[in-house]
Design an enzyme around this catalytic site. Structure first.
Site, PDB file in Angstrom:
ATOM      1  N   ASN A 130     -33.928  46.963 -37.585  1.00 57.19           N
ATOM      2  CA  ASN A 130     -34.081  47.673 -36.224  1.00 57.19           C
ATOM      3  C   ASN A 130     -32.828  47.622 -35.311  1.00 57.19           C
ATOM      4  O   ASN A 130     -32.596  48.549 -34.578  1.00 57.19           O
ATOM      5  CB  ASN A 130     -35.433  47.638 -35.613  1.00 57.19           C
ATOM      6  CG  ASN A 130     -35.937  46.103 -35.311  1.00 57.19           C
ATOM      7  OD1 ASN A 130     -35.163  45.453 -35.533  1.00 57.19           O
ATOM      8  ND2 ASN A 130     -36.849  46.011 -34.360  1.00 57.19           N
ATOM      9  N   GLU A 227     -39.875  35.308 -35.310  1.00 57.37           N
ATOM     10  CA  GLU A 227     -40.298  36.674 -34.285  1.00 57.37           C
ATOM     11  C   GLU A 227     -40.937  37.899 -35.165  1.00 57.37           C
ATOM     12  O   GLU A 227     -40.130  38.670 -35.889  1.00 57.37           O
ATOM     13  CB  GLU A 227     -39.000  36.975 -33.848  1.00 57.37           C
ATOM     14  CG  GLU A 227     -39.086  37.412 -32.353  1.00 57.37           C
ATOM     15  CD  GLU A 227     -39.165  38.899 -32.220  1.00 57.37           C
ATOM     16  OE1 GLU A 227     -40.242  39.386 -32.389  1.00 57.37           O
ATOM     17  OE2 GLU A 227     -37.969  39.442 -32.223  1.00 57.37           O
ATOM     18  N   CYS A 261     -39.899  45.560 -31.629  1.00 52.94           N
ATOM     19  CA  CYS A 261     -41.175  44.644 -31.395  1.00 52.94           C
ATOM     20  C   CYS A 261     -41.510  44.651 -30.360  1.00 52.94           C
ATOM     21  O   CYS A 261     -42.898  44.620 -30.051  1.00 52.94           O
ATOM     22  CB  CYS A 261     -40.589  43.354 -32.066  1.00 52.94           C
ATOM     23  SG  CYS A 261     -39.292  42.543 -31.556  1.00 52.94           S
TER      24      CYS A 261
HETATM   25  P1  NDP Z   1     -39.751  43.171 -43.393  1.00 54.48           P
HETATM   26  O1  NDP Z   1     -40.526  42.212 -42.685  1.00 54.48           O
HETATM   27  O2  NDP Z   1     -40.314  43.656 -44.682  1.00 54.48           O
HETATM   28  O3  NDP Z   1     -38.243  42.908 -43.431  1.00 54.48           O
HETATM   29  C1  NDP Z   1     -37.484  42.174 -42.752  1.00 54.48           C
HETATM   30  C2  NDP Z   1     -36.907  41.163 -43.158  1.00 54.48           C
HETATM   31  O4  NDP Z   1     -37.525  40.197 -44.207  1.00 54.48           O
HETATM   32  C3  NDP Z   1     -35.915  41.843 -44.439  1.00 54.48           C
HETATM   33  O5  NDP Z   1     -34.549  41.089 -44.424  1.00 54.48           O
HETATM   34  C4  NDP Z   1     -36.632  41.734 -45.679  1.00 54.48           C
HETATM   35  O6  NDP Z   1     -35.698  41.827 -46.863  1.00 54.48           O
HETATM   36  C5  NDP Z   1     -37.097  40.081 -45.638  1.00 54.48           C
HETATM   37  N1  NDP Z   1     -38.429  40.077 -46.436  1.00 54.48           N
HETATM   38  C6  NDP Z   1     -39.310  40.780 -46.681  1.00 54.48           C
HETATM   39  N2  NDP Z   1     -40.228  40.118 -47.375  1.00 54.48           N
HETATM   40  C7  NDP Z   1     -39.910  38.968 -47.478  1.00 54.48           C
HETATM   41  C8  NDP Z   1     -40.242  37.819 -48.279  1.00 54.48           C
HETATM   42  N3  NDP Z   1     -41.680  37.976 -48.918  1.00 54.48           N
HETATM   43  N4  NDP Z   1     -39.788  36.508 -48.264  1.00 54.48           N
HETATM   44  C9  NDP Z   1     -38.522  36.541 -47.623  1.00 54.48           C
HETATM   45  N5  NDP Z   1     -37.959  37.597 -46.980  1.00 54.48           N
HETATM   46  C10 NDP Z   1     -38.489  38.824 -46.969  1.00 54.48           C
HETATM   47  O7  NDP Z   1     -39.766  44.575 -42.569  1.00 54.48           O
HETATM   48  P2  NDP Z   1     -39.753  46.029 -43.029  1.00 54.48           P
HETATM   49  O8  NDP Z   1     -38.292  46.352 -42.795  1.00 54.48           O
HETATM   50  O9  NDP Z   1     -40.380  46.431 -44.226  1.00 54.48           O
HETATM   51  O10 NDP Z   1     -40.451  46.570 -41.874  1.00 54.48           O
HETATM   52  C11 NDP Z   1     -41.676  46.676 -41.925  1.00 54.48           C
HETATM   53  C12 NDP Z   1     -42.637  46.638 -40.788  1.00 54.48           C
HETATM   54  O11 NDP Z   1     -42.336  45.288 -40.304  1.00 54.48           O
HETATM   55  C13 NDP Z   1     -42.436  47.505 -39.456  1.00 54.48           C
HETATM   56  O12 NDP Z   1     -42.973  48.547 -39.651  1.00 54.48           O
HETATM   57  C14 NDP Z   1     -42.780  46.661 -38.338  1.00 54.48           C
HETATM   58  O13 NDP Z   1     -44.071  46.635 -38.109  1.00 54.48           O
HETATM   59  C15 NDP Z   1     -42.259  45.253 -38.829  1.00 54.48           C
HETATM   60  N6  NDP Z   1     -40.927  44.892 -38.288  1.00 54.48           N
HETATM   61  C16 NDP Z   1     -40.910  44.330 -37.202  1.00 54.48           C
HETATM   62  C17 NDP Z   1     -39.669  43.802 -36.600  1.00 54.48           C
HETATM   63  C18 NDP Z   1     -39.439  43.182 -35.378  1.00 54.48           C
HETATM   64  O14 NDP Z   1     -38.374  43.224 -34.917  1.00 54.48           O
HETATM   65  N7  NDP Z   1     -40.238  42.062 -35.212  1.00 54.48           N
HETATM   66  C19 NDP Z   1     -38.368  44.406 -37.246  1.00 54.48           C
HETATM   67  C20 NDP Z   1     -38.649  45.111 -38.415  1.00 54.48           C
HETATM   68  C21 NDP Z   1     -40.034  45.336 -38.852  1.00 54.48           C
HETATM   69  P3  NDP Z   1     -35.782  42.964 -47.669  1.00 54.48           P
HETATM   70  O15 NDP Z   1     -35.219  44.187 -46.942  1.00 54.48           O
HETATM   71  O16 NDP Z   1     -34.775  42.797 -48.771  1.00 54.48           O
HETATM   72  O17 NDP Z   1     -36.956  43.551 -47.933  1.00 54.48           O
END
Ligand code: NDP
Length: 453
Positions: A130, A227, A261
């Site tokens: 994001n 976070e 977030c």
């Molecule tokens: P994710 O939490 O899935 O992705 C964030 C990061 O974590 C990515 O690099 C992802 O890799 C990685 N990841 C995902 N699952 C795992 C795991 N089991 N073990 C290790 N790493 C992992 O977020 P999404 O992009 O799917 O977004 C979904 C929701 O998350 C949003 O709608 C929002 O609610 C929340 N979100 C919150 C954010 C914040 O700023 N706090 C930012 C983004 C999302 P990969 O992309 O390869 O899956």
């Protein structure tokens, strides 16, 4: 790994995924780089950071366009994001020495007892799409300044940004291996965390990803910072400047198409000013320009993917079925790309999706409350605890009520934003640990006690 432009649905570029062997080589290189980087004088690491800031500013358009192409952020916001990354570099270049000055302790005569700050080693950063530059920089810059080295596993939707960030550090003159992007699937993260060479992990993203990474970090006894999401309240009391609250509230909810977030997501408004606030809020929101994110005039671009649009609209539809009322927006736009209109829902029933879940898009939920007690109760009625904003003409009252809000950051008469000068982080299901300021640089260091007789 495919990068897709969410404004058009077209593929931007395809990147080759790295294997476990590639990761092993990267860890070896990171470890070697660490042995050299940790003993460089702090002043030298600070100087290199100012070079990073310069590199970012000189090529801001190129970096910003990469962000816009891969996740749809309007170009004005992408340029501002690059500038903020340059700022955090400068902040630590200027203040790291003070943040890391050894601290003396009371001790018996003839004894010198103090805490010194030493790096941990290679750290893993798991990052979201994001704010694809800022989220990385706000962790990596203090971590590097303290003498750690960084391995980045970025979201798979922004591989071009991930590579561009590695390149920015290289162009600025940081030694090879001090910052390395790993273009890998998330299922390799567990193995990396289990490797003895990796000494800690930070994750910004969703709750499920945070829980998975924290569980492994716990098993491995490695420090972690999380976070995660938020459902921040934006409380407008009866003595607030309603015009300013509506204007800033619009920015707080709609910037980055609501994908933040710390976006204000639940607007808790005193009954005396509720109707005036809603009218002004609707007028502000309807004046936003939704469109091509490469256009400098655009305020709201597409969501980062079609899948996010589908998920968001389902949350809105289920909330409408439960009794909420859309005063503006509420239907995906009839155009190419993952566009969702800025939407405001009133009469939001307790427990419906926009009330109980995080909404990661331009959708605001508005509640009417009778007094400040009810306002605080509603504001805290969430499993999240990242930020909160409260609006009142009485600064003393704002400061008092800030104590009652369950959040890691509270802003009075301002939106919640991260700022290199002050600590940032959450409580409850929004995570733990702090980034930025002195707290950010001391999260991943050995606070070593040295007692000399
Ligand atoms: P994710 O939490 O899935 O992705 C964030 C990061 O974590 C990515 O690099 C992802 O890799 C990685 N990841 C995902 N699952 C795992 C795991 N089991 N073990 C290790 N790493 C992992 O977020 P999404 O992009 O799917 O977004 C979904 C929701 O998350 C949003 O709608 C929002 O609610 C929340 N979100 C919150 C954010 C914040 O700023 N706090 C930012 C983004 C999302 P990969 O992309 O390869 O899956």
């Amino acid at each position: 790994m495919n990068a897709i432009n969410p404004a058009t649905g077209e593929r931007v570029e395809t990147y080759e995924i790295e294997t476990a062997d590639d990761v092993d080589n990267a860890l070896k290189a990171a470890n070697e780089a660490y042995e050299e980087w940790r003993i460089r004088p702090l002043r030298e690491r600070e100087r290199l950071l100012t070079e990073v800031a310069e590199e970012l500013r000189e090529n801001d358009r190129t970096y910003a366009e990469q962000i816009t192409r891969e996740m749809g952020k309007p170009i004005s916001g992408a340029l501002a994001e690059i500038e903020k990354c340059a700022w955090v570099c400068e902040h630590y270049a200027e203040h790291a020495s003070a943040y890391l000055t050894p601290e003396g302790h009371p001790s018996p005569p003839g004894v010198d007892a103090r805490t010194v700050y030493e790096p941990f080693g290679p750290l893993l950063a798991v990052m979201p799409w994001n704010y694809p530059f800022w989220q990385v920089f706000r962790f990596a810059v203090p971590a590097l300044t303290a003498g750690n080295v960084v391995l980045l596993k970025h979201a798979s939707s922004v591989p071009g940004c991930a590579m561009a960030i590695e390149d920015a550090f290289r162009q600025a003159g940081l030694p090879e291996g001090t910052f390395r992007t790993l273009l890998i699937d998330a299922d390799l993260v567990d193995g990396i965390l289990g490797d003895d060479r990796v000494r800690g992990v930070t994750l910004t993203g969703s709750g499920p990803a945070g829980r998975a990474v924290a569980a492994t970090a716990g098993e491995q006894l490695k420090p972690s910072v999380l976070e995660l999401g938020g459902s921040d309240p934006f409380v407008v009391l009866e003595d607030a400047d309603v015009e300013a609250a509506a204007e800033v509230g619009t920015q707080a909810r709609m910037q980055n198409a609501g994908q933040s977030c710390i976006a204000a997501k639940r607007f808790v408004v005193h009954t005396d000013v509720h109707d005036e606030f809603v009218n002004r809020f609707v007028a502000e929101v309807e004046s936003l320009t939704v469109g091509d994110p490469m256009d400098a005039e655009t305020d709201v671009g597409p969501l980062a993917s079609e899948a996010f649009l589908t998920e968001l609209h389902e949350q809105v539809e289920r909330s409408l079925e439960a009794g909420a009322h859309a005063v503006t927006g509420g239907e995906p736009l009839d155009r190419e790309g993952a566009y969702y209109p800025p939407t405001i829902l009133t009469d939001v029933p307790e427990g419906c999706p926009v009330d109980a879940e995080e909404t990661f898009g331009p959708v605001a939920a508005v509640y009417e409350v009778a007094d400040e007690y009810e306002a605080i109760e509603k504001a805290n009625d969430t499993r999240f605890g990242l930020g909160a904003s409260i609006w009142t003409a009485d600064r003393k009252r704002g400061r008092r009520l800030a104590h009652d809000l369950e959040a890691g950051c509270v802003s009075v008469n301002q939106l919640v934003k991260s700022d290199p000068r002050v600590p940032f982080g959450g409580i409850k299901e929004s995570g733990y640990g702090r980034e930025l300021a002195a707290d950010g640089i001391t999260e991943f260091v050995n606070r070593k006690t040295v007692w000399v007789e």
